[in-house]
Motif scaffolding. Structure first.
Motif, PDB file in Angstrom:
ATOM      1  N   ASN A  80    -111.159-108.131 -10.513  1.00  0.00           N
ATOM      2  CA  ASN A  80    -110.369-107.010 -11.242  1.00  0.00           C
ATOM      3  C   ASN A  80    -108.764-106.758 -10.793  1.00  0.00           C
ATOM      4  OD1 ASN A  80    -112.762-106.474 -12.878  1.00  0.00           O
ATOM      5  ND2 ASN A  80    -113.560-105.025 -11.377  1.00  0.00           N
ATOM      6  N   LYS A  81    -108.186-107.898 -10.518  1.00  0.00           N
ATOM      7  CA  LYS A  81    -107.107-107.902 -10.135  1.00  0.00           C
ATOM      8  C   LYS A  81    -106.071-106.802 -10.580  1.00  0.00           C
ATOM      9  CE  LYS A  81    -103.641-111.436  -9.487  1.00  0.00           C
ATOM     10  NZ  LYS A  81    -103.389-112.954  -9.290  1.00  0.00           N
ATOM     11  N   LEU A  82    -106.319-106.331 -11.997  1.00  0.00           N
ATOM     12  CA  LEU A  82    -105.170-105.370 -12.431  1.00  0.00           C
ATOM     13  C   LEU A  82    -105.673-104.046 -12.399  1.00  0.00           C
ATOM     14  CD1 LEU A  82    -104.796-107.212 -15.962  1.00  0.00           C
ATOM     15  CD2 LEU A  82    -103.348-107.639 -13.566  1.00  0.00           C
ATOM     16  N   GLU A  83    -106.771-103.789 -11.850  1.00  0.00           N
ATOM     17  CA  GLU A  83    -107.190-102.395 -11.467  1.00  0.00           C
ATOM     18  C   GLU A  83    -106.527-101.624 -10.725  1.00  0.00           C
ATOM     19  OE1 GLU A  83    -109.417 -99.727 -13.089  1.00  0.00           O
ATOM     20  OE2 GLU A  83    -110.943-101.172 -12.684  1.00  0.00           O
ATOM     21  N   GLY A  84    -105.724-100.505 -11.246  1.00  0.00           N
ATOM     22  CA  GLY A  84    -104.734 -99.603 -10.487  1.00  0.00           C
ATOM     23  C   GLY A  84    -103.224-100.226 -11.048  1.00  0.00           C
ATOM     24  N   TYR A  85    -103.183-101.147 -11.941  1.00  0.00           N
ATOM     25  CA  TYR A  85    -101.734-101.446 -11.954  1.00  0.00           C
ATOM     26  C   TYR A  85    -101.359-101.382 -13.538  1.00  0.00           C
ATOM     27  CZ  TYR A  85    -101.622-103.668  -7.271  1.00  0.00           C
ATOM     28  OH  TYR A  85    -101.522-103.532  -6.041  1.00  0.00           O
ATOM     29  N   LEU A  86    -102.511-101.153 -14.345  1.00  0.00           N
ATOM     30  CA  LEU A  86    -101.895-100.687 -15.728  1.00  0.00           C
ATOM     31  C   LEU A  86    -101.652 -99.192 -15.761  1.00  0.00           C
ATOM     32  CD1 LEU A  86    -104.752-102.448 -17.788  1.00  0.00           C
ATOM     33  CD2 LEU A  86    -102.607-103.283 -17.032  1.00  0.00           C
ATOM     34  N   ASP A 116     -88.868-100.555  -4.888  1.00  0.00           N
ATOM     35  CA  ASP A 116     -89.003-101.237  -3.585  1.00  0.00           C
ATOM     36  C   ASP A 116     -89.088-100.120  -2.307  1.00  0.00           C
ATOM     37  OD1 ASP A 116     -88.598-103.399  -4.895  1.00  0.00           O
ATOM     38  OD2 ASP A 116     -86.365-103.695  -4.575  1.00  0.00           O
ATOM     39  N   GLU A 117     -88.852 -98.873  -2.389  1.00  0.00           N
ATOM     40  CA  GLU A 117     -88.908 -98.087  -1.422  1.00  0.00           C
ATOM     41  C   GLU A 117     -90.446 -97.829  -1.129  1.00  0.00           C
ATOM     42  OE1 GLU A 117     -87.095 -95.321  -4.722  1.00  0.00           O
ATOM     43  OE2 GLU A 117     -86.499 -97.178  -3.831  1.00  0.00           O
ATOM     44  N   TYR A 118     -91.264 -97.835  -2.272  1.00  0.00           N
ATOM     45  CA  TYR A 118     -92.599 -97.672  -2.031  1.00  0.00           C
ATOM     46  C   TYR A 118     -93.185 -98.971  -1.187  1.00  0.00           C
ATOM     47  CZ  TYR A 118     -92.023 -94.413  -5.891  1.00  0.00           C
ATOM     48  OH  TYR A 118     -91.474 -93.352  -6.764  1.00  0.00           O
ATOM     49  N   SER A 119     -92.811 -99.827  -1.556  1.00  0.00           N
ATOM     50  CA  SER A 119     -93.285-101.186  -0.911  1.00  0.00           C
ATOM     51  C   SER A 119     -92.885-100.905   0.654  1.00  0.00           C
ATOM     52  CB  SER A 119     -92.746-102.471  -1.372  1.00  0.00           C
ATOM     53  OG  SER A 119     -93.283-102.653  -2.654  1.00  0.00           O
ATOM     54  N   GLU A 120     -91.791-100.605   0.844  1.00  0.00           N
ATOM     55  CA  GLU A 120     -91.146-100.477   2.235  1.00  0.00           C
ATOM     56  C   GLU A 120     -91.756 -99.489   3.149  1.00  0.00           C
ATOM     57  OE1 GLU A 120     -87.112 -99.590   1.718  1.00  0.00           O
ATOM     58  OE2 GLU A 120     -86.816-101.491   0.815  1.00  0.00           O
ATOM     59  N   ARG A 121     -92.231 -98.418   2.486  1.00  0.00           N
ATOM     60  CA  ARG A 121     -93.103 -97.334   2.969  1.00  0.00           C
ATOM     61  C   ARG A 121     -94.380 -97.664   3.275  1.00  0.00           C
ATOM     62  NH1 ARG A 121     -93.915 -93.278   6.282  1.00  0.00           N
ATOM     63  NH2 ARG A 121     -94.965 -91.411   5.396  1.00  0.00           N
ATOM     64  N   ALA A 122     -95.160 -98.290   2.269  1.00  0.00           N
ATOM     65  CA  ALA A 122     -96.387 -98.851   2.673  1.00  0.00           C
ATOM     66  C   ALA A 122     -96.328 -99.856   3.813  1.00  0.00           C
ATOM     67  CB  ALA A 122     -96.881 -99.668   1.316  1.00  0.00           C
ATOM     68  N   ARG A 123     -95.354-100.561   3.962  1.00  0.00           N
ATOM     69  CA  ARG A 123     -95.292-101.689   5.025  1.00  0.00           C
ATOM     70  C   ARG A 123     -94.983-100.814   6.250  1.00  0.00           C
ATOM     71  NH1 ARG A 123     -92.911-104.768   1.219  1.00  0.00           N
ATOM     72  NH2 ARG A 123     -90.819-104.150   1.761  1.00  0.00           N
ATOM     73  N   SER A 124     -94.291 -99.787   6.402  1.00  0.00           N
ATOM     74  CA  SER A 124     -94.175 -98.896   7.499  1.00  0.00           C
ATOM     75  C   SER A 124     -95.290 -98.220   7.966  1.00  0.00           C
ATOM     76  CB  SER A 124     -93.023 -98.097   7.284  1.00  0.00           C
ATOM     77  OG  SER A 124     -93.368 -96.943   6.403  1.00  0.00           O
ATOM     78  N   ASP A 130    -101.180-103.529  -2.387  1.00  0.00           N
ATOM     79  CA  ASP A 130    -102.337-103.071  -3.026  1.00  0.00           C
ATOM     80  C   ASP A 130    -103.310-102.240  -2.336  1.00  0.00           C
ATOM     81  OD1 ASP A 130    -104.211-104.144  -5.149  1.00  0.00           O
ATOM     82  OD2 ASP A 130    -105.203-105.220  -3.477  1.00  0.00           O
ATOM     83  N   GLU A 131    -103.229-102.348  -1.079  1.00  0.00           N
ATOM     84  CA  GLU A 131    -104.121-101.080  -0.423  1.00  0.00           C
ATOM     85  C   GLU A 131    -103.451 -99.666  -0.943  1.00  0.00           C
ATOM     86  OE1 GLU A 131    -105.333-103.344   3.618  1.00  0.00           O
ATOM     87  OE2 GLU A 131    -103.183-103.062   3.370  1.00  0.00           O
ATOM     88  N   ILE A 132    -102.156 -99.637  -0.909  1.00  0.00           N
ATOM     89  CA  ILE A 132    -101.712 -98.248  -1.238  1.00  0.00           C
ATOM     90  C   ILE A 132    -101.956 -97.858  -2.541  1.00  0.00           C
ATOM     91  CG2 ILE A 132     -99.368 -97.041  -1.671  1.00  0.00           C
ATOM     92  CD1 ILE A 132    -100.037 -97.102   1.110  1.00  0.00           C
ATOM     93  N   VAL A 152    -106.256 -84.317  -0.211  1.00  0.00           N
ATOM     94  CA  VAL A 152    -107.031 -85.372  -0.296  1.00  0.00           C
ATOM     95  C   VAL A 152    -106.324 -86.515   0.417  1.00  0.00           C
ATOM     96  CG1 VAL A 152    -108.382 -87.092  -1.934  1.00  0.00           C
ATOM     97  CG2 VAL A 152    -108.332 -84.687  -2.363  1.00  0.00           C
ATOM     98  N   SER A 153    -105.106 -86.708   0.221  1.00  0.00           N
ATOM     99  CA  SER A 153    -104.475 -87.732   0.774  1.00  0.00           C
ATOM    100  C   SER A 153    -104.120 -87.571   2.201  1.00  0.00           C
ATOM    101  CB  SER A 153    -103.001 -87.959   0.119  1.00  0.00           C
ATOM    102  OG  SER A 153    -102.004 -88.883   0.576  1.00  0.00           O
ATOM    103  N   GLY A 154    -104.028 -86.485   2.329  1.00  0.00           N
ATOM    104  CA  GLY A 154    -103.860 -86.037   3.957  1.00  0.00           C
ATOM    105  C   GLY A 154    -105.351 -86.317   4.727  1.00  0.00           C
ATOM    106  N   VAL A 155    -106.253 -85.777   4.152  1.00  0.00           N
ATOM    107  CA  VAL A 155    -107.553 -86.330   4.882  1.00  0.00           C
ATOM    108  C   VAL A 155    -107.852 -87.691   4.798  1.00  0.00           C
ATOM    109  CG1 VAL A 155    -110.117 -85.899   4.305  1.00  0.00           C
ATOM    110  CG2 VAL A 155    -108.834 -83.946   3.789  1.00  0.00           C
TER     111      VAL A 155
END
Length: 184
Positions: A80-86, A116-124, A130-132, A152-155
């Motif tokens: 289900n590689k596209l789950e979360g990407y549509l 790109d800044e979302y990717s950078e933040r995920a890596r940081s 994909d995990e994000i 919820v995010s904080g928890v």
């Protein structure tokens, strides 16, 4: 005399009238808006697209298993590689579009929004894109309202940082696996 077709102004005698008529009035070309709410699963999106009558649910589900050429999908190895990407949005689709065309439209929108800044933040934070995206999907499924998302995010982030018990413990993940959603 001037005519208006969407955002275009057309002048009589310009030749564009014949073009517009050929594309719309005489060809059977129709369009419909579909709205994909946040948190929709692939099966729910297939249902939404199928309600237009332009594509069948089975056709849409089959197209989800095809390969799509987007950099953000290149490292995903899961089923289900596209789950979360549509990307959840409102799309104007036509009866000339295939399921693959609709999916490409949604993937293109994801690529426009996920910067790109979302990717950078995920890596940081030590996560892959994909995990994000997966974590965002779980947060969306758990939150009862827009105001609940940061809580919820904080928890979840606190749980994932925990050295003694780094588990999400989310009902949404179990419900996803079981293929059923229950009200929170």
């Amino acid at each position: 005399k001037k005519y208006h077709a969407g955002e275009f102004e057309i002048h009589k005698g310009s030749g564009y009238i014949a073009l517009i008529n050929g594309l719309t009035y005489n060809s059977g070309y129709t369009t419909a808006n579909i709205t994909v709410p946040e948190g929709s699963t692939l099966a729910q999106i297939a249902d939404i697209a199928a309600k237009t009558g332009y594509v069948g649910k089975d056709e849409f589900m089959a197209a989800l298993g095809e390969d799509y050429d987007y950099e953000f999908l290149s490292s995903i190895k899961r089923e289900n590689k596209l789950e979360g990407y549509l990307f959840p949005d409102t799309y104007n689709i036509s009866n000339t579009m295939s399921a693959r065309d609709i999916i490409n439209l949604m993937l293109k929108r994801f690529g426009e929004v996920y910067k790109d800044e979302y990717s950078e933040r995920a890596r940081s934070l030590g996560y892959s894109d994909d995990e994000i995206v997966t974590l965002a999907s779980v947060i969306e499924a758990e939150a009862a309202s827009d105001n609940d998302r940061p809580l919820v995010s904080g928890v979840f982030h606190n749980r994932l940082k925990s050295k003694t018990y780094p588990y999400l413990e989310s009902c949404a993940t179990v419900q996803y696996i079981l293929g059923e959603r229950k009200a929170i």
